[in-house]
Design an enzyme around this catalytic site. Sequence first.
Site, PDB file in Angstrom:
ATOM      1  N   HIS A 211       0.969  -1.222  -0.050  1.00 25.03           N
ATOM      2  CA  HIS A 211       0.019   0.098  -0.044  1.00 25.03           C
ATOM      3  C   HIS A 211       0.931   1.447  -0.128  1.00 25.03           C
ATOM      4  O   HIS A 211       2.057   1.266   0.410  1.00 25.03           O
ATOM      5  CB  HIS A 211      -1.033   0.072   1.242  1.00 25.03           C
ATOM      6  CG  HIS A 211       0.030   0.133   2.477  1.00 25.03           C
ATOM      7  ND1 HIS A 211       0.710  -0.802   3.169  1.00 25.03           N
ATOM      8  CD2 HIS A 211       0.199   1.241   3.196  1.00 25.03           C
ATOM      9  CE1 HIS A 211       1.275  -0.440   4.225  1.00 25.03           C
ATOM     10  NE2 HIS A 211       0.882   1.083   4.269  1.00 25.03           N
ATOM     11  N   ASP A 213       0.740   5.170   2.035  1.00 26.18           N
ATOM     12  CA  ASP A 213      -0.080   5.823   3.104  1.00 26.18           C
ATOM     13  C   ASP A 213      -0.720   7.125   2.497  1.00 26.18           C
ATOM     14  O   ASP A 213      -0.302   7.662   1.430  1.00 26.18           O
ATOM     15  CB  ASP A 213       1.242   6.380   3.873  1.00 26.18           C
ATOM     16  CG  ASP A 213       1.864   5.397   4.689  1.00 26.18           C
ATOM     17  OD1 ASP A 213       1.245   4.287   4.827  1.00 26.18           O
ATOM     18  OD2 ASP A 213       2.830   5.612   5.408  1.00 26.18           O
ATOM     19  N   HIS A 267       4.871   0.330  -0.022  1.00 24.79           N
ATOM     20  CA  HIS A 267       5.691  -0.617   1.092  1.00 24.79           C
ATOM     21  C   HIS A 267       4.763  -1.694   1.374  1.00 24.79           C
ATOM     22  O   HIS A 267       3.232  -1.550   1.299  1.00 24.79           O
ATOM     23  CB  HIS A 267       6.258   0.368   2.272  1.00 24.79           C
ATOM     24  CG  HIS A 267       5.176   0.955   2.805  1.00 24.79           C
ATOM     25  ND1 HIS A 267       4.519   2.247   2.333  1.00 24.79           N
ATOM     26  CD2 HIS A 267       4.430   0.842   4.112  1.00 24.79           C
ATOM     27  CE1 HIS A 267       3.832   2.867   3.130  1.00 24.79           C
ATOM     28  NE2 HIS A 267       3.551   2.061   4.184  1.00 24.79           N
ATOM     29  N   ARG A 277       6.969  -8.598  15.637  1.00 27.75           N
ATOM     30  CA  ARG A 277       7.394  -7.365  15.275  1.00 27.75           C
ATOM     31  C   ARG A 277       6.769  -6.144  15.885  1.00 27.75           C
ATOM     32  O   ARG A 277       5.364  -6.326  15.821  1.00 27.75           O
ATOM     33  CB  ARG A 277       7.496  -7.209  13.804  1.00 27.75           C
ATOM     34  CG  ARG A 277       8.104  -5.968  13.327  1.00 27.75           C
ATOM     35  CD  ARG A 277       8.168  -5.635  11.872  1.00 27.75           C
ATOM     36  NE  ARG A 277       8.520  -4.504  11.195  1.00 27.75           N
ATOM     37  CZ  ARG A 277       7.809  -3.577  11.017  1.00 27.75           C
ATOM     38  NH1 ARG A 277       6.719  -3.410  11.174  1.00 27.75           N
ATOM     39  NH2 ARG A 277       8.631  -2.512  10.519  1.00 27.75           N
TER      40      ARG A 277
END
Length: 331
Positions: A211, A213, A267, A277
């Site tokens: 996607h 941002d 990203h 994570r």
Amino acid sequence: MCNLESYPPVFRHPSASPPQLTTANSMEDSSSSSSVPIPVVDLQRLSQETLGEACKEWGVFRLVNHGIPASLLSKLEEHVRVLFSLSFESKQALVSNPLSYFWGTPVLTPSGDALRGALNLNWLEGINVPLSQLPLFQSEDSRLEDFRHFLEEYGRHLSRIATTLFEAMVKNLNLCPKQSESSLDKSSGFIRLYRYPPRSVVDEACGMMEHTDSSLLSIVHQDQVGGLEIFKDNKWLLVNPISDTLLVHIGDMMQAISDDQYRSVKHRVSVNKQEERVSICYFVFPAKGSVVRSSKYKPFTYTEFQQQVQNDTKTLGYKVGLQRFRLNAPV
């Protein structure tokens, strides 16, 4: 690793069926096994040339000398881990308005709730923190009260950094100075806390699907596990974490304002087989009623853009983004 009861029920079986990945393009997966050397920008010695090249060529850069105390980042990350380690049911009960807890999708409604009906399952859970409303959050749990104070302090640092960078970008682009005032609204800033559970069967980008941002700027602090990848030159490139640095992403609104001179970086996040994570992300947007004007796009407000993203995500399974507003784009 945290106990399984802390994960949403669907994530408690790491070998469960992989998420459906519906994307706008079917791209060949070509991932780098080592970290790519993305540009570095020094906030204390801000170079207009370095900043401009990073925004135009990469859409992402590492920020050093950002002025956030290492002790604050350490305490904040510690509290994030403690909060996520609570049972799934406890998090749902403790995280209350104006904060919100979500899982399975990073796409939220304006009220902070997970967008139901999205076609893709992302292997993550998160907490949404609208900074302007954070003082309204009250809890009898002392851990959450301490956490709120750390978030408020961190939010002040991020607002300072975002404003400094945005003003430098406006100068680089030779935009009207007033656009700086109308385009970046400090009160729009929010923090998203993300946890990506481990998964024994690692699928392509199953942590968070590819996607861009929607923000003007996004500022990311990630732990040392890694998993963030950017798409550049038709390849997915791994961006490994480096201590005491932040990652700054150019968002869709900044790309539009810059007339496509700056790139909104595509990203995704891959999960780790053994370790979870954690990342702490900040997003800032244009003023709510301001109109984004560009020679490349039809005039639009961020509210209109956000609504279109949600409609596309629910019906198509992915975000179309700026292409919906591009001049002379096919209907």
